[in-house]
Design an enzyme around this catalytic site. Structure first.
Site, PDB file in Angstrom:
ATOM      1  N   ALA A   1       6.551 -11.721   6.992  1.00 30.57           N
ATOM      2  CA  ALA A   1       5.098 -11.997   6.797  1.00 30.57           C
ATOM      3  C   ALA A   1       4.747 -13.409   5.930  1.00 30.57           C
ATOM      4  CB  ALA A   1       4.546 -10.860   5.880  1.00 30.57           C
TER       5      ALA A   1
ATOM      6  N   GLY B   1      -5.626  -4.325 -11.102  1.00 31.21           N
ATOM      7  CA  GLY B   1      -6.880  -3.704 -11.594  1.00 31.21           C
ATOM      8  C   GLY B   1      -7.860  -4.384 -12.563  1.00 31.21           C
TER       9      GLY B   1
ATOM     10  N   GLY C   1     -16.514   5.992  -2.414  1.00 24.87           N
ATOM     11  CA  GLY C   1     -16.502   5.568  -1.048  1.00 24.87           C
ATOM     12  C   GLY C   1     -15.493   4.454  -0.845  1.00 24.87           C
TER      13      GLY C   1
ATOM     14  N   ASN D   1       0.880  -1.279  -0.147  1.00 26.46           N
ATOM     15  CA  ASN D   1      -0.010   0.055   0.118  1.00 26.46           C
ATOM     16  C   ASN D   1       0.831   0.989   0.091  1.00 26.46           C
ATOM     17  OD1 ASN D   1      -2.629   1.345   0.115  1.00 26.46           O
ATOM     18  ND2 ASN D   1      -2.434   1.744   2.174  1.00 26.46           N
TER      19      ASN D   1
ATOM     20  N   ASP E   1      -8.360  -3.107  -1.105  1.00 27.81           N
ATOM     21  CA  ASP E   1      -8.788  -3.387   0.109  1.00 27.81           C
ATOM     22  C   ASP E   1      -9.790  -4.499   0.251  1.00 27.81           C
ATOM     23  OD1 ASP E   1      -7.028  -1.642   0.963  1.00 27.81           O
ATOM     24  OD2 ASP E   1      -8.349   0.242   1.237  1.00 27.81           O
TER      25      ASP E   1
ATOM     26  N   ASN F   1     -11.193 -11.217  -6.517  1.00 26.01           N
ATOM     27  CA  ASN F   1     -11.085 -10.409  -7.738  1.00 26.01           C
ATOM     28  C   ASN F   1     -12.734  -9.790  -7.704  1.00 26.01           C
ATOM     29  OD1 ASN F   1      -8.655 -10.781  -8.421  1.00 26.01           O
ATOM     30  ND2 ASN F   1      -8.897 -12.431 -10.068  1.00 26.01           N
TER      31      ASN F   1
ATOM     32  N   THR G   1     -11.076   3.645  -4.892  1.00 22.81           N
ATOM     33  CA  THR G   1     -10.160   3.916  -3.725  1.00 22.81           C
ATOM     34  C   THR G   1     -10.146   2.649  -2.667  1.00 22.81           C
ATOM     35  OG1 THR G   1     -11.263   5.857  -3.832  1.00 22.81           O
ATOM     36  CG2 THR G   1     -10.334   5.044  -1.488  1.00 22.81           C
TER      37      THR G   1
END
Length: 319
Positions: A184, A224, A302, A161, A254, A291, A250
C-alpha cells in the site's frame, strides 16, 4: 475518471442505544469503505463502490443509500448470501463496540472474477478495507484488486480497521494486514491498531517502527479527540483536532480518511496524486482538514448521514 474506487464491505449498521432504560435500534447503510467513499462524494469527489450485497431488501436499501450520496453503484454485485448486518453498541461517551451477522455475509462473497479491469483504469486511487481480508473468497478478491492497482499504476490506500468479531484470531488479522501494508501507498491506523501491529504502547513509537519497516508507505495514525499523527521528515508530528462533544464515533475515522482522499485526489490527475504522496506540506494541510471532518462526524448519530459537507468543514477549520 473516478477519484476513488473502494473495495470491501457495504452493510447495514444497526445502532443500539438506551432511551429511558429501553434499548432502541435504528439502521443505516454503512461499512468502512462505503463510509470513506461517501465522505469523498459528499465533499464533491467521484467514487465507485465494489462490494458483494445480498439479493434482499437490505441489498436494495444500501444500493439506494449509496446512490443518494452520488456513489456509482455499478460495482455492487448480487451474491448468494444475505447482506451483512453490523450491530453498533454505543456507550454514553459515543465510543462503540461491534457485533456482526455475517455467516456468511454477502461482503465475504466478492470474488476475483467480479473485478473489472476498466474500474481500475478509471480510478485515481484504489481504497481497500481490512474486513475483505477476513474470509475467502473476498480475501482473494482483495489481493486481485492489489494486483490490478499495481498494473494500472494507481495509488493504493488501506484502512486497518480491526474488528475482533470478524476474525478467527488476532494473529491472523495482523498477518493479513501486514501483507497488504507491504503493497500500500497510504495506511491509516487507530491508536489501538498501532499497538496491535507493533506491540508498542506509544503511538509515536509504533508509527515510527512501521515507517522504518515499510519506508515506501505513508502511515497515518488517528488519536480520537487528540487529532492525528504522521511521520514527516523522519519525525512523528501531531496534528491537533478541534474540540467537540462526541455523540457517536462510528464513522469518525472513515470521515477522516475520506476527507484525506478527497484532498489527495481533488483537481489532480493520477500522476499528480502520486506526486502528492511525497509532499510533506500537503500532508500537514490535508491532515488538519481531515481532523475537522472526523470531529464533526462524531457530533452526529449514524454513519453516512453523519458525514459533513465541504462547507461544514471549511467553517470549522482552525485559523
Amino acid at each position: 475518471m473516478y477519484d476513488v474506487l473502494a473495495i470491501g464491505e457495504v452493510l447495514i449498521d444497526f445502532s443500539v442505544v438506551m432511551a429511558a432504560g429501553v434499548p432502541q435500534m435504528f439502521g443505516s447503510a454503512g461499512g468502512a469503505p462505503a463510509n470513506v467513499l461517501a465522505a469523498v462524494t459528499k465533499l464533491g469527489g467521484r467514487g465507485r463502490m465494489v462490494a458483494g450485497i445480498g439479493d434482499d431488501a437490505f441489498g436494495d436499501f444500501v444500493r439506494r443509500a449509496l446512490g443518494a450520496v452520488g456513489i456509482d453503484d455499478s460495482g455492487l454485485v448480487r451474491v448468494g448470501a444475505r447482506t451483512t448486518l453490523a450491530f453498533v453498541h454505543l456507550a454514553p461517551d459515543g465510543e462503540r463496540s461491534f457485533s456482526f451477522d455475517r455467516h456468511p455475509g454477502a461482503d465475504t462473497q466478492l470474488r476475483p472474477e467480479h473485478l473489472r479491469d476498466d474500474w481500475f483504469e478509471q480510478a485515481k486511487v484504489v481504497h481497500l478495507g481490512s474486513l475483505a481480508l477476513s474470509h475467502e473468497p473476498a480475501r482473494s478478491a482483495a489481493h486481485r484488486a492489489l494486483d490490478l492497482a499495481r498494473d494500472y499504476g494507481r495509488v493504493m490506500t488501506f484502512d486497518v480497521n480491526y474488528r475482533p468479531a470478524v476474525w478467527n484470531d488476532t494473529r491472523e488479522a495482523v498477518e493479513q494486514s501486514l501483507r497488504v501494508i507491504g503493497r500500500a501507498d497510504v495506511v491509516k491506523c487507530s491508536e489501538e491498531e498501532l499497538h496491535l501491529l507493533t506491540g508498542r504502547q506509544s503511538p509515536d513509537e509504533a508509527l515510527l517502527e512501521l515507517a522504518a519497516a515499510f519506508p515506501e508507505t505513508r502511515f497515518l495514525g488517528t488519536l480520537g479527540p487528540d487529532g492525528s499523527i504522521a511521520v514527516i521528515r523522519g519525525e512523528c508530528r501531531h496534528i491537533p483536532s478541534i474540540p467537540v462533544q462526541a455523540v457517536d464515533t462510528t464513522a469518525a475515522g472513515d470521515a477522516f480518511f475520506g476527507a484525506l482522499l478527497y484532498q489527495l485526489t481533488n483537481d489532480a490527475n493520477p500522476d499528480a496524486v502520486r506526486n502528492r504522496l511525497r509532499d510533506d506540506a500537503f500532508w500537514l494541510s490535508a491532515l488538519r482538514f481531515a481532523n475537522v471532518a472526523g470531529a464533526l462526524t462524531a457530533t452526529r448519530r449514524g454513519a453516512i448521514d453523519a458525514l459533513p459537507a465541504l462547507s461544514d468543514i471549511l467553517e470549522h477549520m482552525p485559523a
